[in-house]
Write a protein that holds these residues in place. Sequence first.
Motif, PDB file in Angstrom:
ATOM      1  N   LEU A 128       0.816  -1.215   0.000  1.00 20.31           N
ATOM      2  CA  LEU A 128       0.000   0.000   0.000  1.00 20.31           C
ATOM      3  C   LEU A 128       0.852   1.268   0.000  1.00 20.31           C
ATOM      4  N   THR A 129       1.980   1.231   0.672  1.00 20.31           N
ATOM      5  CA  THR A 129       2.859   2.404   0.686  1.00 20.31           C
ATOM      6  C   THR A 129       3.424   2.665  -0.705  1.00 20.31           C
ATOM      7  N   ARG A 130       3.837   1.607  -1.383  1.00 27.47           N
ATOM      8  CA  ARG A 130       4.358   1.766  -2.748  1.00 27.47           C
ATOM      9  C   ARG A 130       3.260   2.258  -3.696  1.00 27.47           C
ATOM     10  N   MET A 131       2.046   1.728  -3.515  1.00 27.66           N
ATOM     11  CA  MET A 131       0.949   2.187  -4.356  1.00 27.66           C
ATOM     12  C   MET A 131       0.662   3.668  -4.090  1.00 27.66           C
ATOM     13  N   ALA A 132       0.667   4.053  -2.827  1.00 29.29           N
ATOM     14  CA  ALA A 132       0.402   5.453  -2.475  1.00 29.29           C
ATOM     15  C   ALA A 132       1.415   6.388  -3.129  1.00 29.29           C
ATOM     16  N   LEU A 133       2.673   6.000  -3.128  1.00 32.63           N
ATOM     17  CA  LEU A 133       3.698   6.839  -3.761  1.00 32.63           C
ATOM     18  C   LEU A 133       3.467   6.938  -5.272  1.00 32.63           C
ATOM     19  N   ASP A 134       3.064   5.830  -5.882  1.00 32.37           N
ATOM     20  CA  ASP A 134       2.725   5.861  -7.311  1.00 32.37           C
ATOM     21  C   ASP A 134       1.485   6.717  -7.567  1.00 32.37           C
ATOM     22  N   MET A 135       0.546   6.710  -6.621  1.00 36.44           N
ATOM     23  CA  MET A 135      -0.649   7.550  -6.766  1.00 36.44           C
ATOM     24  C   MET A 135      -0.271   9.034  -6.763  1.00 36.44           C
ATOM     25  N   LEU A 136       0.683   9.402  -5.917  1.00 35.61           N
ATOM     26  CA  LEU A 136       1.134  10.797  -5.890  1.00 35.61           C
ATOM     27  C   LEU A 136       1.735  11.195  -7.233  1.00 35.61           C
ATOM     28  N   ASP A 137       2.480  10.289  -7.847  1.00 34.39           N
ATOM     29  CA  ASP A 137       3.040  10.571  -9.173  1.00 34.39           C
ATOM     30  C   ASP A 137       1.928  10.663 -10.220  1.00 34.39           C
ATOM     31  N   ALA A 138       0.959   9.746 -10.140  1.00 38.55           N
ATOM     32  CA  ALA A 138      -0.128   9.714 -11.131  1.00 38.55           C
ATOM     33  C   ALA A 138      -0.976  10.981 -11.086  1.00 38.55           C
ATOM     34  N   VAL A 139      -1.235  11.482  -9.896  1.00 41.30           N
ATOM     35  CA  VAL A 139      -2.108  12.652  -9.773  1.00 41.30           C
ATOM     36  C   VAL A 139      -1.469  13.889 -10.396  1.00 41.30           C
ATOM     37  N   LYS A 140      -0.164  13.914 -10.457  1.00 42.34           N
ATOM     38  CA  LYS A 140       0.538  15.059 -11.064  1.00 42.34           C
ATOM     39  C   LYS A 140       0.310  15.146 -12.564  1.00 42.34           C
ATOM     40  N   THR A 141      -0.159  14.059 -13.171  1.00 43.43           N
ATOM     41  CA  THR A 141      -0.413  14.060 -14.618  1.00 43.43           C
ATOM     42  C   THR A 141      -1.828  14.532 -14.957  1.00 43.43           C
ATOM     43  N   VAL A 142      -2.679  14.692 -13.948  1.00 47.26           N
ATOM     44  CA  VAL A 142      -4.063  15.125 -14.164  1.00 47.26           C
ATOM     45  C   VAL A 142      -4.141  16.616 -13.868  1.00 47.26           C
ATOM     46  N   GLN A 143      -4.302  17.390 -14.915  1.00 48.19           N
ATOM     47  CA  GLN A 143      -4.303  18.839 -14.756  1.00 48.19           C
ATOM     48  C   GLN A 143      -5.706  19.405 -14.905  1.00 48.19           C
ATOM     49  N   TYR A 144      -5.909  20.522 -14.236  1.00 51.50           N
ATOM     50  CA  TYR A 144      -7.179  21.224 -14.373  1.00 51.50           C
ATOM     51  C   TYR A 144      -7.293  21.764 -15.803  1.00 51.50           C
ATOM     52  N   PRO A 145      -8.451  21.548 -16.438  1.00 51.87           N
ATOM     53  CA  PRO A 145      -8.596  21.945 -17.843  1.00 51.87           C
ATOM     54  C   PRO A 145      -8.366  23.429 -18.111  1.00 51.87           C
ATOM     55  N   ARG A 146      -8.789  24.276 -17.227  1.00 54.30           N
ATOM     56  CA  ARG A 146      -8.689  25.718 -17.467  1.00 54.30           C
ATOM     57  C   ARG A 146      -7.519  26.368 -16.734  1.00 54.30           C
ATOM     58  N   GLN A 147      -6.682  25.536 -16.135  1.00 55.58           N
ATOM     59  CA  GLN A 147      -5.529  26.061 -15.404  1.00 55.58           C
ATOM     60  C   GLN A 147      -4.290  25.242 -15.773  1.00 55.58           C
ATOM     61  N   PRO A 148      -3.745  25.479 -16.951  1.00 55.18           N
ATOM     62  CA  PRO A 148      -2.573  24.715 -17.400  1.00 55.18           C
ATOM     63  C   PRO A 148      -1.436  24.769 -16.381  1.00 55.18           C
ATOM     64  N   GLY A 149      -0.825  23.617 -16.153  1.00 55.89           N
ATOM     65  CA  GLY A 149       0.290  23.547 -15.211  1.00 55.89           C
ATOM     66  C   GLY A 149      -0.130  23.283 -13.774  1.00 55.89           C
ATOM     67  N   LYS A 150      -1.415  23.399 -13.476  1.00 58.31           N
ATOM     68  CA  LYS A 150      -1.892  23.141 -12.114  1.00 58.31           C
ATOM     69  C   LYS A 150      -2.564  21.768 -12.086  1.00 58.31           C
ATOM     70  N   HIS A 151      -2.075  20.901 -11.208  1.00 59.45           N
ATOM     71  CA  HIS A 151      -2.628  19.550 -11.130  1.00 59.45           C
ATOM     72  C   HIS A 151      -3.469  19.373  -9.873  1.00 59.45           C
ATOM     73  N   MET A 152      -4.243  18.304  -9.885  1.00 61.04           N
ATOM     74  CA  MET A 152      -5.041  17.959  -8.718  1.00 61.04           C
ATOM     75  C   MET A 152      -4.113  17.611  -7.562  1.00 61.04           C
ATOM     76  N   GLN A 153      -4.661  17.593  -6.364  1.00 66.59           N
ATOM     77  CA  GLN A 153      -3.911  17.189  -5.186  1.00 66.59           C
ATOM     78  C   GLN A 153      -4.727  16.163  -4.416  1.00 66.59           C
ATOM     79  N   VAL A 154      -4.038  15.234  -3.785  1.00 73.74           N
ATOM     80  CA  VAL A 154      -4.706  14.212  -2.991  1.00 73.74           C
ATOM     81  C   VAL A 154      -4.062  14.139  -1.613  1.00 73.74           C
TER      82      VAL A 154
END
Length: 134
Positions: free
Chosen positions: A49-75
């Motif tokens: 679960l710890t390894r998955m969580a770290l991968d989740m942090l990396d994955a979320v950085k690839t999801v950006q807000y449509p109207r705010q280029p360069g700004k990604h979601m946070q978890v």
Amino acid sequence: LIQMLNQLHSSFDDLCDKHGCYKVDSVEDTYMVVAGHDGVHANQHADTLTRMALDMLDAVKTVQYPRQPGKHMQVRIGIHSGSSYAGVIGHKMLRYAFFGESVTVARGMGQTGFAMNVQLSEATKKKAQRAMGG
């Protein structure tokens, strides 16, 4: 919003497959997974679960807000180790659900943690250290 959440949850689903975790639920902004519940690699669930969580942090950085280029979601991620109860509930839309104090603790840790951080309970920290040889 739906497209963005679908992208995020789809990447998390792929991470579940990669790490051998089980997606329990996704309601609103919560994505809950478990590991070790089926007895397979039960002693390594904290590390998994710890390894998955770290991968989740990396994955979320690839999801950006449509109207705010360069700004990604946070978890915020919370992980706790302990016993729980699981079973199929309902009769219209069957659902395999997990219950118990461990679920409540992990959910609370996720809700109160810092953005883009993984919060481990002391129980999980000790188990992860043992699994990693520390």
